[in-house]
Design an enzyme around this catalytic site. Sequence first.
Site, short mmCIF file in Angstrom:
data_model
loop_
_atom_site.label_atom_id
_atom_site.label_comp_id
_atom_site.label_asym_id
_atom_site.label_seq_id
_atom_site.Cartn_x
_atom_site.Cartn_y
_atom_site.Cartn_z
N HIS A 255 13.95 -32.35 -27.39
CA HIS A 255 14.37 -31.93 -25.56
C HIS A 255 13.43 -34.06 -25.59
O HIS A 255 13.44 -33.95 -24.00
CB HIS A 255 13.18 -31.27 -25.65
CG HIS A 255 11.66 -30.46 -25.64
ND1 HIS A 255 11.77 -29.71 -26.41
CD2 HIS A 255 10.57 -31.59 -25.40
CE1 HIS A 255 10.52 -29.49 -26.41
NE2 HIS A 255 10.06 -31.08 -26.08
N PHE B 180 12.42 -41.89 -37.97
CA PHE B 180 14.14 -40.86 -37.76
C PHE B 180 15.66 -41.50 -36.82
O PHE B 180 16.23 -40.76 -37.05
CB PHE B 180 13.67 -39.39 -37.29
CG PHE B 180 13.63 -39.09 -36.33
CD1 PHE B 180 13.84 -39.73 -34.25
CD2 PHE B 180 11.98 -38.12 -35.94
CE1 PHE B 180 12.80 -39.55 -33.17
CE2 PHE B 180 11.61 -37.60 -34.70
CZ PHE B 180 12.25 -38.44 -33.58
N ASP C 282 7.12 -38.50 -40.60
CA ASP C 282 7.04 -39.61 -39.28
C ASP C 282 6.21 -40.39 -39.38
O ASP C 282 6.49 -41.18 -40.23
CB ASP C 282 6.05 -38.85 -38.85
CG ASP C 282 5.89 -38.72 -37.81
OD1 ASP C 282 6.02 -39.23 -36.81
OD2 ASP C 282 5.31 -36.99 -36.90
N GLY D 94 8.25 -43.52 -41.67
CA GLY D 94 9.38 -43.87 -41.27
C GLY D 94 9.84 -43.41 -39.31
O GLY D 94 9.25 -43.16 -39.17
#
Length: 368
Positions: A278, A260, A232, A258
């Site tokens: 979502h 994503f 995360d 990091g």
Amino acid sequence: MNDKHDTGRNTMSDNAPLVSTTDQEVLPQLGSAREVSPHTRMYELLYSSLVSRLLITAAELGIADHLVDGERDVEDLAQRTESHGPSLYRALRALASVGVFTEVRPRVFGLTPLAETLRSDSEGSMRDLARYVGLPERQAAFAALTHSVRTGKPSFDHVHGTDWWSYFQAHPELAALFNGAMGNMAKMVNGATLDAVDLSDVRHLVDVGGGRGYLVSKLLERYPEMTAVVYDLPRVVPEAEQVLREAGVADRARAEGGNFLEWVPEGGDLYVLSWTIHDWNDDDTVRILSNIRRSMTDDSRLIIIDEVPPAGDAPHFGKFEDIVMLSLLRGHIRTREEFLPLFEKAGLRLREVRSTSAPTSVIVVVPA
């Protein structure tokens, strides 16, 4: 899955939806126990948002916490919560009529199974979630929903002049409440997901956007041969490390920082994305999935935990969660068919969609 226990834009959380499951978007079936006319039912639906407001008030006052040791007279509760007794009675009477609290004797109230979920110390407490649902900033966005329907743009941005994530980064006191609420949801969805899948063959798991690491902690407790990475934003790493230590699994897991949208750690035979996709539009979703695919081997799997609503009139919470996305963010809840082209663009293939006891499904994806 992630707990969204960070306010960074691409933090995901241990199965926690960005928004809640106890919101005015989900309308209680007030007339379900009897036959009512369409006009009466519509009247009930229009006023059903009051149930949400009353739940929020009960959570803010901590009513359930004061009933842990047994039933109490409303005047006693009023004194403990610094409330106006007659008004508190009217609020609790209304909630008792829908199964939240019970009036065991005139003006004396006790807990019900629904009310238990509002206790701060209950397993799977939803008190923080209820308080988060009631944030004035959030409610103001829903009040401006017509703007989103007309323009396709978040009403939150329209009302507050900034986007959801930027607003929370600038208001850490709200972010803390948000984090607690998503922790509430994480526990509920984690359990449902764990019961729906068998991961005994997994040796190394990468939880992409894993938040504070609650899902990884539960998985490592269940599967003693598994190792894992909680991935995360860098500012979430210290919190995840603490959770892993407290769960006694820090020797088999690490937290790594990091983004994503840029890259994902390699080496996993299973990758997990929980209640996060979502939040993102289609282009960013393909970007995230493509980064995961580049880190996967041909034998790796990806599990996505998210709501997958059915077609047609069939009821499903995801159809209301989608309105939350419309109001607050730029993503949306996707059907099975809407996922397929995104997987194809990212070099992935859908293997199956499996329902759970929570509002979420487990979507199993493999390299194409």
